[in-house]
Write a protein that holds these residues in place. Structure first.
Motif, PDB file in Angstrom:
ATOM      1  N   UNK A  38      42.553   2.672  48.332  1.00 45.16           N
ATOM      2  CA  UNK A  38      42.003   3.359  49.502  1.00 45.16           C
ATOM      3  C   UNK A  38      40.733   2.688  50.026  1.00 45.16           C
ATOM      4  N   UNK A  39      40.520   2.936  51.324  1.00 44.80           N
ATOM      5  CA  UNK A  39      39.266   2.512  51.928  1.00 44.80           C
ATOM      6  C   UNK A  39      38.211   3.601  51.801  1.00 44.80           C
ATOM      7  N   UNK A  40      37.143   3.482  52.567  1.00 45.21           N
ATOM      8  CA  UNK A  40      36.063   4.470  52.542  1.00 45.21           C
ATOM      9  C   UNK A  40      36.424   5.668  53.420  1.00 45.21           C
ATOM     10  N   UNK A  41      35.801   6.793  53.081  1.00 47.92           N
ATOM     11  CA  UNK A  41      36.034   8.023  53.847  1.00 47.92           C
ATOM     12  C   UNK A  41      35.283   7.977  55.177  1.00 47.92           C
ATOM     13  N   UNK A  42      35.902   8.536  56.202  1.00 49.75           N
ATOM     14  CA  UNK A  42      35.237   8.861  57.464  1.00 49.75           C
ATOM     15  C   UNK A  42      35.189  10.373  57.562  1.00 49.75           C
ATOM     16  N   UNK A  43      34.005  10.942  57.650  1.00 49.50           N
ATOM     17  CA  UNK A  43      33.831  12.402  57.599  1.00 49.50           C
ATOM     18  C   UNK A  43      33.293  12.939  58.923  1.00 49.50           C
ATOM     19  N   UNK A  44      33.780  14.125  59.291  1.00 45.22           N
ATOM     20  CA  UNK A  44      33.285  14.862  60.448  1.00 45.22           C
ATOM     21  C   UNK A  44      33.306  16.346  60.110  1.00 45.22           C
ATOM     22  N   UNK A  45      32.487  17.112  60.827  1.00 49.65           N
ATOM     23  CA  UNK A  45      32.463  18.574  60.658  1.00 49.65           C
ATOM     24  C   UNK A  45      33.068  19.233  61.887  1.00 49.65           C
ATOM     25  N   UNK A  46      34.029  20.110  61.654  1.00 49.33           N
ATOM     26  CA  UNK A  46      34.687  20.857  62.721  1.00 49.33           C
ATOM     27  C   UNK A  46      34.745  22.326  62.329  1.00 49.33           C
ATOM     28  N   UNK A  47      34.866  23.201  63.332  1.00 46.09           N
ATOM     29  CA  UNK A  47      34.852  24.647  63.066  1.00 46.09           C
ATOM     30  C   UNK A  47      36.080  25.323  63.656  1.00 46.09           C
ATOM     31  N   UNK A  48      36.535  26.362  62.955  1.00 45.66           N
ATOM     32  CA  UNK A  48      37.602  27.207  63.496  1.00 45.66           C
ATOM     33  C   UNK A  48      37.021  28.122  64.568  1.00 45.66           C
ATOM     34  N   UNK A  49      37.918  28.722  65.351  1.00 43.18           N
ATOM     35  CA  UNK A  49      37.474  29.606  66.425  1.00 43.18           C
ATOM     36  C   UNK A  49      36.819  30.860  65.868  1.00 43.18           C
ATOM     37  N   UNK A  50      35.945  31.432  66.677  1.00 45.68           N
ATOM     38  CA  UNK A  50      35.270  32.677  66.322  1.00 45.68           C
ATOM     39  C   UNK A  50      36.110  33.861  66.749  1.00 45.68           C
ATOM     40  N   UNK A  51      36.114  34.898  65.917  1.00 46.11           N
ATOM     41  CA  UNK A  51      36.791  36.140  66.299  1.00 46.11           C
ATOM     42  C   UNK A  51      36.115  36.698  67.549  1.00 46.11           C
ATOM     43  N   UNK A  52      36.932  37.169  68.469  1.00 43.84           N
ATOM     44  CA  UNK A  52      36.408  37.597  69.766  1.00 43.84           C
ATOM     45  C   UNK A  52      35.400  38.734  69.625  1.00 43.84           C
ATOM     46  N   UNK A  53      34.422  38.731  70.512  1.00 46.40           N
ATOM     47  CA  UNK A  53      33.447  39.816  70.576  1.00 46.40           C
ATOM     48  C   UNK A  53      33.991  40.954  71.430  1.00 46.40           C
ATOM     49  N   UNK A  54      33.527  42.144  71.124  1.00 43.64           N
ATOM     50  CA  UNK A  54      33.885  43.310  71.929  1.00 43.64           C
ATOM     51  C   UNK A  54      33.203  43.190  73.291  1.00 43.64           C
TER      52      UNK A  54
END
Length: 312
Positions: free
Chosen positions: A119-135
């Motif tokens: 294997x080569x080196x890792x490429x890392x990123x941060x991602x987020x899931x959607x937020x539960x809707x607000x009332x």
């Protein structure tokens, strides 16, 4: 034998060998040589293409310098705040969908390429899931001294709603996803309440609560219940016959909040009576009319036994 160094892995090189002697050079001999594979370089352009409450879709480009034939891509991910082990998966494509995630959560996602060497080196990123809707359109309407009505705009996919209300104590109630209003009763008078509301969704048997929302309009204070006591008596009057009159006029209004900590109604009634006694004090005056028609006050003396006034 001669070793050529500094070459690029998995790259074709043409190697020419020309023999020489003292008088002349011989015919050249050329050969095409492919250098051996090595570990690949970094993948590039790791991006998030789509997200839902529980899924993150990613794509990337192969390494600019592959150093061999890319056999597979390895993907790892975990919550960004976690120090535990990564979840590991792999694919031969340059895209992947990571599912079974938690709503409104940041994940650290890494991708690396493999050749036959490793294997080569890792490429890392941060991602987020959607937020539960607000009332949205969350309003609170005052009904009476102990009740309010809560209204909101329904949200598809909600399992249930939670209404939080606070004054002296924190309290909450769950409401069905089949309605968009609810009445909260049993509140204490004389207190100002704060209200918040959230939505909860069910995903694979797990329940996740969304962010709390405050009302879009000012929440009215729950008005205190009012007890009004009015006492009316006639003003002192004089009579030609000199009859004693102890009537007087006094109107008093008393506002009393009902018990806040479980005090009995009987204690509050006693309290009302005491307050009335303090506010209203009787005054006794007698008058007499003499032969000339002049009205003069008469000195009174109270009989402690019979509790009536005696004219001296």
């Amino acid at each position: 034998m001669y070793n050529l160094t500094g070459l690029i892995p998995y790259t074709n090189y043409t190697v020419s060998i020309i023999p020489y002697n003292y008088n002349m050079s011989g015919p050249a001999r050329q050969e095409l040589q492919l250098t051996a594979e090595s570990i690949p370089g970094l993948i590039s352009d790791l991006i998030q293409t789509n997200t839902t409450l529980t899924e993150i879709d990613i794509t990337w480009n192969p390494p600019t310098i592959p150093n061999g034939i890319i056999t597979v891509y390895e993907i790892r991910y975990r919550e960004s705040t976690s120090t535990g082990p990564y979840n590991i998966t792999n694919t031969t494509n340059t895209y992947y969908s990571i599912v079974g995630l938690i709503p409104n959560t940041s994940y650290t996602i890494g991708v690396r390429a493999y050749t036959s060497i490793g294997p080569g080196e890792w490429t890392n990123q941060s991602f987020s899931t959607d937020e539960i809707a607000k009332i949205s359109n969350f309003t609170v309407i005052h009904l009476n001294s102990t009740s309010v009505q809560v209204n909101w705009l329904p949200i598809p996919g909600a399992s249930y709603y939670t209404i939080y209300y606070n004054s002296v104590y924190d309290d909450s109630m769950n409401v069905s996803n089949e309605t968009n209003q609810s009445i909260i009763s049993g509140l204490y008078s004389c207190l100002s309440y704060s209200f918040e509301m959230s939505m909860t969704v069910e995903i694979n048997g797990n329940y996740y609560e969304g962010p709390r929302t405050e009302p879009t309009e000012d929440v009215p204070t729950v008005n205190p219940s009012t007890y009004t006591s009015t006492y009316t008596m006639t003003s002192p009057t004089s009579t030609p016959s000199g009859v004693f009159s102890d009537e007087f006029t006094n109107i008093s209004t008393l506002y009393v909040c009902p018990p806040l900590l479980g005090l009995s109604l009987f204690i509050n009634i006693i309290f009302v009576c005491v307050m009335i006694g303090m506010c209203c004090k009787k005054k006794k005056i007698a008058y007499n009319v003499n032969a000339t028609g002049t009205i003069r006050p008469i000195k009174l003396k109270k009989n402690p036994v019979h509790n009536y006034a005696v004219i001296e």
